[in-house]
Motif scaffolding. Structure first.
Motif, mmCIF file in Angstrom:
data_model
loop_
_atom_site.group_PDB
_atom_site.id
_atom_site.type_symbol
_atom_site.label_atom_id
_atom_site.label_comp_id
_atom_site.label_asym_id
_atom_site.label_seq_id
_atom_site.Cartn_x
_atom_site.Cartn_y
_atom_site.Cartn_z
ATOM 1 N N ARG A 110 2.881 -30.044 -12.322
ATOM 2 C CA ARG A 110 3.149 -28.756 -12.967
ATOM 3 C C ARG A 110 3.091 -27.624 -11.946
ATOM 4 N N THR A 111 3.817 -26.563 -12.265
ATOM 5 C CA THR A 111 3.815 -25.393 -11.389
ATOM 6 C C THR A 111 3.263 -24.196 -12.137
ATOM 7 N N LYS A 112 2.692 -23.286 -11.367
ATOM 8 C CA LYS A 112 2.284 -22.011 -11.948
ATOM 9 C C LYS A 112 2.852 -20.894 -11.095
ATOM 10 N N ARG A 113 3.440 -19.919 -11.763
ATOM 11 C CA ARG A 113 3.945 -18.735 -11.067
ATOM 12 C C ARG A 113 2.758 -17.830 -10.822
ATOM 13 N N ILE A 114 2.619 -17.338 -9.579
ATOM 14 C CA ILE A 114 1.452 -16.526 -9.230
ATOM 15 C C ILE A 114 1.806 -15.094 -8.836
ATOM 16 N N THR A 115 3.107 -14.771 -8.802
ATOM 17 C CA THR A 115 3.519 -13.378 -8.589
ATOM 18 C C THR A 115 4.572 -13.022 -9.631
ATOM 19 N N ASP A 116 4.729 -11.733 -9.852
ATOM 20 C CA ASP A 116 5.768 -11.208 -10.736
ATOM 21 C C ASP A 116 6.243 -9.910 -10.105
ATOM 22 N N VAL A 117 7.131 -10.042 -9.132
ATOM 23 C CA VAL A 117 7.593 -8.882 -8.375
ATOM 24 C C VAL A 117 9.035 -8.563 -8.739
ATOM 25 N N CYS A 118 9.468 -7.369 -8.391
ATOM 26 C CA CYS A 118 10.845 -6.950 -8.661
ATOM 27 C C CYS A 118 11.767 -7.234 -7.485
ATOM 28 N N GLY A 119 11.264 -7.090 -6.269
ATOM 29 C CA GLY A 119 12.109 -7.231 -5.082
ATOM 30 C C GLY A 119 12.167 -8.640 -4.538
ATOM 31 N N GLY A 120 11.041 -9.297 -4.398
ATOM 32 C CA GLY A 120 10.989 -10.664 -3.885
ATOM 33 C C GLY A 120 9.696 -10.918 -3.137
ATOM 34 N N ALA A 121 9.191 -12.147 -3.259
ATOM 35 C CA ALA A 121 7.980 -12.590 -2.551
ATOM 36 C C ALA A 121 8.372 -13.802 -1.713
ATOM 37 N N PHE A 122 8.087 -13.757 -0.407
ATOM 38 C CA PHE A 122 8.542 -14.788 0.522
ATOM 39 C C PHE A 122 7.429 -15.198 1.483
ATOM 40 N N CYS A 123 7.626 -16.307 2.150
ATOM 41 C CA CYS A 123 6.792 -16.773 3.260
ATOM 42 C C CYS A 123 5.297 -16.806 2.934
ATOM 43 N N PRO A 124 4.902 -17.525 1.897
ATOM 44 C CA PRO A 124 3.470 -17.589 1.585
ATOM 45 C C PRO A 124 2.692 -18.316 2.668
ATOM 46 N N SER A 125 1.471 -17.891 2.868
ATOM 47 C CA SER A 125 0.587 -18.531 3.834
ATOM 48 C C SER A 125 -0.817 -18.601 3.244
ATOM 49 N N PRO A 126 -1.216 -19.802 2.804
ATOM 50 C CA PRO A 126 -2.546 -19.927 2.207
ATOM 51 C C PRO A 126 -3.648 -19.885 3.256
ATOM 52 N N ALA A 127 -4.693 -19.131 2.966
ATOM 53 C CA ALA A 127 -5.851 -19.043 3.857
ATOM 54 C C ALA A 127 -6.909 -20.045 3.378
ATOM 55 N N PRO A 128 -7.793 -20.465 4.258
ATOM 56 C CA PRO A 128 -8.860 -21.389 3.859
ATOM 57 C C PRO A 128 -9.722 -20.861 2.704
ATOM 58 N N SER A 129 -9.795 -19.546 2.544
ATOM 59 C CA SER A 129 -10.588 -18.934 1.471
ATOM 60 C C SER A 129 -9.967 -19.131 0.090
ATOM 61 N N GLY A 130 -8.695 -19.534 0.042
ATOM 62 C CA GLY A 130 -7.978 -19.646 -1.228
ATOM 63 C C GLY A 130 -7.039 -18.480 -1.464
ATOM 64 N N ASP A 131 -7.204 -17.403 -0.701
ATOM 65 C CA ASP A 131 -6.275 -16.280 -0.791
ATOM 66 C C ASP A 131 -4.920 -16.720 -0.259
ATOM 67 N N ILE A 132 -3.869 -16.069 -0.736
ATOM 68 C CA ILE A 132 -2.520 -16.358 -0.238
ATOM 69 C C ILE A 132 -1.907 -15.058 0.241
ATOM 70 N N TYR A 133 -1.465 -15.055 1.482
ATOM 71 C CA TYR A 133 -0.774 -13.921 2.073
ATOM 72 C C TYR A 133 0.724 -14.191 1.958
ATOM 73 N N TYR A 134 1.500 -13.129 1.757
ATOM 74 C CA TYR A 134 2.946 -13.315 1.676
ATOM 75 C C TYR A 134 3.667 -12.038 2.066
ATOM 76 N N SER A 135 4.942 -12.184 2.341
ATOM 77 C CA SER A 135 5.797 -11.057 2.668
ATOM 78 C C SER A 135 6.531 -10.645 1.397
ATOM 79 N N GLY A 136 6.326 -9.412 0.987
ATOM 80 C CA GLY A 136 6.950 -8.925 -0.240
ATOM 81 C C GLY A 136 7.982 -7.861 0.064
ATOM 82 N N PHE A 137 9.130 -7.980 -0.598
ATOM 83 C CA PHE A 137 10.187 -6.978 -0.444
ATOM 84 C C PHE A 137 10.092 -5.981 -1.580
#
Length: 169
Positions: A110-137
């Motif tokens: 199963r998948t879960k959507r974790i963002t709801d942006v208008c422009g776009g969310a790209f290039c996710p990078s999960p950190a060991p802490s569980g946080d996820i960094y990404y590039s948002g347009f």
């Protein structure tokens, strides 16, 4: 501390045995696949390549790589990264018409959507802490964002499309 070596390493499974990557369909859409890192017979699959129809380099993988399609839907899936604990994959998809981030749970499929942006969310990078960094347009530029302990906004099971990237054309 977050360095570039860590960002590149996210293409490898946490145990280092598998490689996660995008594979292109002939219509330019992207899917997510996985192969064994220890494959030995690396060669170009000329019999599958047709550069007049798509990206011919998308068929370059070893015959003994145990190629496995992870996500292959009508949507464009890209930018896959393993979660630090190996339980899933975070990736970008345009299944709603806008590129957002999703997490695929490897145990349930199963998948879960974790963002709801208008422009776009790209290039996710999960950190060991569980946080996820990404590039948002947004508006006219890209910005780096952090999701702290991402929660599901929507949970679904992706509708897979039948594709055989190993078949001769």
């Amino acid at each position: 501390h977050y360095d570039y070596d860590d960002l590149r390493a996210k293409l490898f499974s946490p145990d280092g045995s598998r490689i996660l990557f995008c594979v292109f369909k002939q219509d330019g859409d992207r899917d997510i696949a996985e192969i064994d890192r220890g494959a030995h017979s690396w060669r170009y699959r000329w019999d599958l390549a047709d550069s007049t129809k798509g990206f011919s380099d998308s068929t370059s993988f070893a015959d003994d790589s145990n190629f496995r399609l992870i996500l292959g839907s009508k949507a464009d899936e890209r930018d896959p990264r393993y979660l630090a604990d190996g339980s899933g994959i975070v990736y970008t998809s345009d299944r709603t018409g806008v590129f957002n981030l999703y997490i695929l749970d490897r145990a349930t499929g199963r998948t879960k959507r974790i963002t709801d942006v208008c422009g776009g969310a790209f290039c996710p990078s999960p950190a060991p802490s569980g946080d996820i960094y990404y590039s948002g347009f947004k508006a006219r530029d890209f910005t780096i964002y952090r999701l702290k302990s991402p929660a599901a906004l929507e949970e679904t099971t992706p509708e897979m499309v039948e594709r055989n990237y190993l078949a001769r054309q």
